[in-house]
Design a protein around this motif. Structure first.
Motif, PDB file in Angstrom:
ATOM      1  N   ILE A 154      42.936  42.481  20.306  1.00 12.54           N
ATOM      2  CA  ILE A 154      43.758  42.939  21.427  1.00 12.54           C
ATOM      3  C   ILE A 154      44.946  42.006  21.645  1.00 12.54           C
ATOM      4  CG2 ILE A 154      43.804  43.348  23.925  1.00 12.54           C
ATOM      5  CD1 ILE A 154      40.850  44.176  23.735  1.00 12.54           C
ATOM      6  N   ARG A 155      44.704  40.710  21.624  1.00 12.99           N
ATOM      7  CA  ARG A 155      45.730  39.729  21.979  1.00 12.99           C
ATOM      8  C   ARG A 155      46.510  39.194  20.780  1.00 12.99           C
ATOM      9  NH1 ARG A 155      45.078  37.202  26.931  1.00 12.99           N
ATOM     10  NH2 ARG A 155      43.500  38.163  28.237  1.00 12.99           N
ATOM     11  N   ASP A 199      37.745  38.917  28.778  1.00  9.66           N
ATOM     12  CA  ASP A 199      38.618  37.806  28.394  1.00  9.66           C
ATOM     13  C   ASP A 199      38.244  36.493  29.081  1.00  9.66           C
ATOM     14  OD1 ASP A 199      39.508  38.304  30.963  1.00  9.66           O
ATOM     15  OD2 ASP A 199      41.586  38.705  30.404  1.00  9.66           O
ATOM     16  N   ASP A 200      37.280  36.519  30.014  1.00  8.63           N
ATOM     17  CA  ASP A 200      36.794  35.264  30.573  1.00  8.63           C
ATOM     18  C   ASP A 200      36.009  34.459  29.533  1.00  8.63           C
ATOM     19  OD1 ASP A 200      34.955  37.404  30.694  1.00  8.63           O
ATOM     20  OD2 ASP A 200      33.747  36.393  32.219  1.00  8.63           O
ATOM     21  N   HIS A 201      35.681  35.083  28.403  1.00  9.47           N
ATOM     22  CA  HIS A 201      34.977  34.388  27.314  1.00  9.47           C
ATOM     23  C   HIS A 201      35.934  33.837  26.257  1.00  9.47           C
ATOM     24  CE1 HIS A 201      30.815  35.260  28.418  1.00  9.47           C
ATOM     25  NE2 HIS A 201      31.184  36.484  28.712  1.00  9.47           N
ATOM     26  N   LEU A 202      37.226  34.072  26.413  1.00 10.98           N
ATOM     27  CA  LEU A 202      38.166  33.683  25.359  1.00 10.98           C
ATOM     28  C   LEU A 202      38.099  32.186  25.043  1.00 10.98           C
ATOM     29  CD1 LEU A 202      40.418  34.434  23.405  1.00 10.98           C
ATOM     30  CD2 LEU A 202      42.056  34.164  25.274  1.00 10.98           C
ATOM     31  N   HIS A 224      39.015  40.553  23.141  1.00  7.60           N
ATOM     32  CA  HIS A 224      38.779  40.126  24.519  1.00  7.60           C
ATOM     33  C   HIS A 224      39.509  41.063  25.483  1.00  7.60           C
ATOM     34  CE1 HIS A 224      37.663  36.477  22.265  1.00  7.60           C
ATOM     35  NE2 HIS A 224      36.786  36.349  23.252  1.00  7.60           N
ATOM     36  N   VAL A 225      38.705  41.781  26.245  1.00  6.69           N
ATOM     37  CA  VAL A 225      39.202  42.831  27.137  1.00  6.69           C
ATOM     38  C   VAL A 225      39.630  42.221  28.469  1.00  6.69           C
ATOM     39  CG1 VAL A 225      38.595  44.992  28.279  1.00  6.69           C
ATOM     40  CG2 VAL A 225      37.612  44.455  26.034  1.00  6.69           C
ATOM     41  N   PRO A 226      40.844  42.527  28.953  1.00 10.31           N
ATOM     42  CA  PRO A 226      41.301  41.994  30.242  1.00 10.31           C
ATOM     43  C   PRO A 226      40.396  42.418  31.389  1.00 10.31           C
ATOM     44  CG  PRO A 226      43.142  42.876  29.005  1.00 10.31           C
ATOM     45  CD  PRO A 226      41.898  43.299  28.279  1.00 10.31           C
ATOM     46  N   MET A 227      40.409  41.628  32.430  1.00 13.81           N
ATOM     47  CA  MET A 227      39.551  41.887  33.577  1.00 13.81           C
ATOM     48  C   MET A 227      40.008  43.130  34.347  1.00 13.81           C
ATOM     49  SD  MET A 227      40.800  39.066  36.402  1.00 13.81           S
ATOM     50  CE  MET A 227      40.552  37.692  35.290  1.00 13.81           C
TER      51      MET A 227
END
Length: 468
Positions: A154-155, A199-202, A224-227
């Motif tokens: 994603i990023r 994405d808190d796990h990035l 990593h999916v945004p919150m």
């Protein structure tokens, strides 16, 4: 390569909508690519993990229809495996024992903050020999230099300098393995190819990549999916209302509507708003997920749910509606066919709860008229139309109580009184329903039945009499 994704919630609470969206993305990616979807329960937090939370997660997954191919696997049942890996890392010099006190670590943190440095462990015990029988933790010996590249789906490419990463604790003083170690071992053992998570796990990802490589494994691909944010721009939480999947069920949302809404939180396909699960599988691409956070909009969810209520099989909606009627102390077997009620009312409600509330009049008399509706429609001028309609209805046989016959009767009264249909139908509607909104007057009368109709007209006439 067979695609294998996993959803790995911690059972420290309910299945929230953020977790449900992550599970959905994992499910869709696996189904699209002919892969497997694995459910893993990360219950290593022994103090906070509960059987109740596990059940809530499983119940939420079942209600949403997110069928997993393997699992659920429980990390607490794999401690022997984690400890074997930790011993392997120790033997290879890739991990070490650390007996630093809390006071020393706190002083280190304070000093680093004072010098505007990023707080991190300083490797004090890297070269020390610690008594294995004394209290200690085990730390992973992170590479001291170089860069870890997270090639995020994603990023894009996200670099992390190893010198900025801690020597992570991988086993606590009490002997319990930590999250980052157990996750790495599980992903390797379960042959996970794609890790889709919040994405808190990035920031954990480069550390986990280093442990995986130390164990001789090629890391999976990461996304990593945004919150999800609330309407006010803050991170979605309980104060924004229902965030538990099961609470949405209890409030009368349909699982397919919630899934449809969640897939659109950060992903789109042109201007299309409504997707079946089959369409989601066919069209979803993790690379099309937005990099920015998405805002939860309850009004949009309500609109979607209303669309599904309108177009779903009425018999299925009736089955789902029945317990909501029961919560209103209504036994739907004591009145009109609930399927017919759904056909008449579904377009008027956003949720099953609302559908039950606006349909209660079909099964029981109401206590009071809606004040605004009564003031407008139950006036002295409405007395004669109601009396004439009541007389006509009383003469009708029960077997003739059909929508067609009822409509003709109301139309005839309007013609005889030389008024438009609304001058008869609206006072009659308020008399029967208690408010000025309902299905067509013929459907409404049919659902309520002859006896209740006569009884409620009498109540309306009595009300008009009190107004003088």
């Amino acid at each position: 390569m067979t695609v294998r994704t996993r959803f790995a919630p911690s059972p420290t609470g309910y299945l929230h909508v953020g977790g449900a969206r992550t599970a959905l993305f994992c499910y869709l990616y696996a189904r699209k690519h002919g892969g497997q979807f694995v459910l893993r329960i990360e219950d290593t937090d022994l103090e906070r993990s509960t059987a109740e939370s596990v059940n809530a997660i499983l119940e939420g997954m079942t209600w949403l229809g997110l069928d997993y191919d393997e699992g659920p696997f429980y990390q607490t049942q794999r401690f022997d495996r984690y400890n074997a890996v930790i011993e392997e890392l120790l033997a290879k010099g890739l991990a070490y024992r650390c007996d630093c006190s809390k006071d020393r670590l706190e002083k280190l943190r304070v000093d680093q903050m004072a010098h505007k440095q990023k707080p991190r462990y300083d490797g004090h015990c890297r070269q020390r020999q610690i008594d294995p029988d004394a209290p200690h933790v085990i730390r992973f010996r992170n590479p001291a230099d170089g860069v870890v590249i997270v090639d995020d789906l994603i990023r894009g490419r996200v670099p992390f300098a190893n010198e900025e990463l801690d020597d992570l604790i991988i086993r606590r003083t009490d002997g319990a393995p930590t999250y980052n170690l157990s996750v790495v071992v599980d992903d390797a053992d379960m042959q996970i190819t794609h890790v889709i998570r919040g994405d808190d796990h990035l920031n954990n990802t480069p550390r986990q990549i280093n442990i995986l490589r130390a164990l001789g494994h090629e890391p999976p691909r990461y996304a990593h999916v945004p919150m999800i944010l609330g309407d006010d721009g803050a991170r979605l939480s309980k104060r924004h209302g229902a965030v538990s999947v099961i609470s949405y069920r209890d409030q009368g949302y349909l699982p397919e509507a919630l899934l449809n809404y969640l897939v659109r939180l950060g992903w789109s396909h042109g201007d299309q708003e409504i997707f079946s699960v089959e369409q989601m599988i066919d069209l979803f691409d993790i690379g099309d997920v937005n990099k920015s956070a998405s805002a939860f909009n309850t009004d949009k969810l309500d609109w979607l749910n209303q669309q599904y209520l309108q177009h779903a099989d009425p018999a299925r909606i009736a089955r789902l509606l029945s317990p909501h009627m029961g919560r209103l102390d209504i036994d739907p077997s004591t009145g009109p066919d609930l399927v017919e009620v759904v056909k008449a009312q579904a377009a008027r409600a956003k949720t099953l709860t609302e559908l039950a509330e606006i349909s209660a009049f079909c099964y029981r008399d109401f206590d009071e008229f809606d004040e605004v509706s009564a003031k407008k429609h139950l006036r002295l001028v409405a007395r004669e139309p109601l009396e004439r309609v009541r007389a006509a209805f009383e003469l009708m046989a029960y077997e003739d109580w059909t929508p067609e016959a009822l409509k003709r009767a109301v139309e005839r009264i309007a013609e005889e009184l030389e008024v438009n249909m609304g001058k008869v139908a609206q006072p009659l509607r308020v008399a029967i329903v208690g408010r000025a909104a309902s299905p067509g007057i013929d459907e409404t009368l049919m659902l309520v039945g002859k006896d209740a109709t006569l009884r409620r007209i009498d109540k309306a006439l009595a009300y008009i009499a009190t107004r003088g």
